[in-house]
Design a protein around this motif. Structure first.
Motif, PDB file in Angstrom:
ATOM      1  N   ILE A  85       0.819  -1.210   0.000  1.00 21.94           N
ATOM      2  CA  ILE A  85       0.000   0.000   0.000  1.00 21.94           C
ATOM      3  C   ILE A  85       0.855   1.262   0.000  1.00 21.94           C
ATOM      4  O   ILE A  85       0.673   2.154  -0.835  1.00 21.94           O
ATOM      5  CB  ILE A  85      -0.955  -0.004   1.213  1.00 21.94           C
ATOM      6  N   ILE A  88      -6.417  -3.520   6.667  1.00 24.02           N
ATOM      7  CA  ILE A  88      -6.173  -2.538   5.615  1.00 24.02           C
ATOM      8  C   ILE A  88      -6.432  -1.121   6.119  1.00 24.02           C
ATOM      9  O   ILE A  88      -5.660  -0.195   5.834  1.00 24.02           O
ATOM     10  CB  ILE A  88      -7.027  -2.866   4.379  1.00 24.02           C
ATOM     11  N   ILE A 148      -8.507   3.606   1.025  1.00 23.68           N
ATOM     12  CA  ILE A 148      -8.627   2.594  -0.029  1.00 23.68           C
ATOM     13  C   ILE A 148     -10.104   2.234  -0.216  1.00 23.68           C
ATOM     14  O   ILE A 148     -10.792   1.906   0.755  1.00 23.68           O
ATOM     15  CB  ILE A 148      -7.804   1.339   0.320  1.00 23.68           C
TER      16      ILE A 148
END
Length: 258
Positions: free
Chosen positions: A48, A73, A80
C-alpha cells in the motif's frame, strides 16, 4: 504525490498501463517470493505505502470474517475503496453489519449495484436464483464488479485456505483471470487459520456478523445461503444442492503461481 512503482522499482505510467496488461504471471511469482516469510502487516504496508501494486481496492462481502481484513487494511490506509456488491438479495443483517463496520473503521465504502436493464431483461421476477444461480450471480455480482474493476490495478480479497478445498492452495498474489487487464488479486489472509481469525477479532474487539451465532459461518445472498452443521465445510451452506462453489468473482479452477 510520488509516482507509482512496479516491482522492479521503476516508475509506472497510466499510458503503459493502458497499452499493456498491468501485471503478468511472472510479476505475481516475484511478489510471492518477495514477501515469503513476511507477516501480513508487513506485506500490506509495503504494497500500500510503496505503491507496488498501483491503484488498489478491497472487494468485501461484509461476511462472517470480513472485519479482520478490513481492519488490517484500514490500519494502513482508510482511503482505499471498499467495493461492496449490493445484489438486492442480501440478508438485512449483512447490510446492518456493513454499516456498523464502515462507521467503526472509517471505511471508504463504494456500493456497486446491478444494471437495471440487465435485471429487467434477465431477472424481471427476481427469482433467477431459484433455477439458474450462475446466471443470477453473473447479473448481480460479476458484471457490476467487472465494470468497477477497470479503474484498479489490484484488489484485496478475504479468501482463506481453510474455507474450502477450492481455496486450499491459493497464494498471496495471483493474476485475476476474469479479463486480459493483468490485474493483481491479493489474498493477505489466505494462510490464516480459524484460530488466528478468532484471536484477531478478540484482540481488536471487532464486532461479529450477527448470523454467525445462528449457524452461518459463510454468508452470501439470503436465498442461496443456508445453515451449516458443526464439522461441515464452512462454505457448504452456499448454493446447497447445486454444483456450485463460487459466485464467479473467484473462479474455482484458478491455479496458483508458485
Amino acid at each position: 504525490m510520488k509516482p507509482e512503482l512496479n516491482i522492479t522499482g521503476e516508475p509506472r505510467t497510466r499510458d503503459t498501463i493502458d497499452l499493456a496488461p498491468r501485471f503478468s504471471e511472472h510479476d505475481a511469482l516475484r511478489l510471492n517470493r518477495m514477501f515469503r516469510g513476511a507477516s501480513t502487516q508487513e506485506m500490506l504496508e509495503a504494497v500500500i505505502r510503496d505503491g507496488l501494486a498501483g491503484d488498489l481496492a478491497v472487494v468485501s462481502s461484509f461476511g462472517a470474517e470480513s472485519a479482520v481484513l478490513l481492519h488490517l487494511i484500514a490500519s494502513v490506509d482508510r482511503s482505499i475503496p471498499v467495493l461492496f456488491l449490493d445484489t438486492g438479495k442480501h440478508f438485512p443483517e449483512t447490510l446492518a453489519y456493513r454499516d456498523l463496520l464502515v462507521e467503526r473503521l472509517g471505511l471508504n465504502l463504494v456500493v456497486l449495484t446491478p444494471d437495471p436493464d440487465d435485471l429487467a431483461k434477465k431477472d424481471e421476477s427476481g427469482l433467477r436464483w431459484s433455477y439458474d444461480p450462475d446466471g443470477c450471480c453473473d447479473i448481480r455480482k460479476v458484471r457490476p464488479l467487472e465494470k468497477a474493476l477497470v479503474n484498479y490495478d489490484a484488489t484485496f480479497t478475504g479468501r482463506k485456505s481453510f474455507q474450502s478445498s477450492t481455496r486450499a492452495n491459493l497464494p498471496r498474489f495471483e493474476i485475476d483471470t476474469s479479463d486480459a487487464q493483468g490485474r493483481l488479486k491479493i489474498n493477505p489472509v489466505i494462510d490464516w487459520d480459524a484460530s488466528q481469525i478468532e484471536a484477531y477479532l478478540i484482540q481488536h474487539d471487532l464486532p461479529r456478523h450477527p448470523l454467525i451465532a445462528q449457524g452461518y459461518p459463510s454468508i452470501g445472498c439470503s436465498p442461496c445461503t443456508s445453515q451449516v452443521a458443526p464439522g461441515e465445510d464452512p462454505r457448504s451452506g452456499r448454493w446447497k444442492g447445486w454444483d456450485k462453489t463460487e459466485c464467479g468473482i473467484h473462479k474455482p479452477g484458478e491455479e496458483p503461481f508458485l
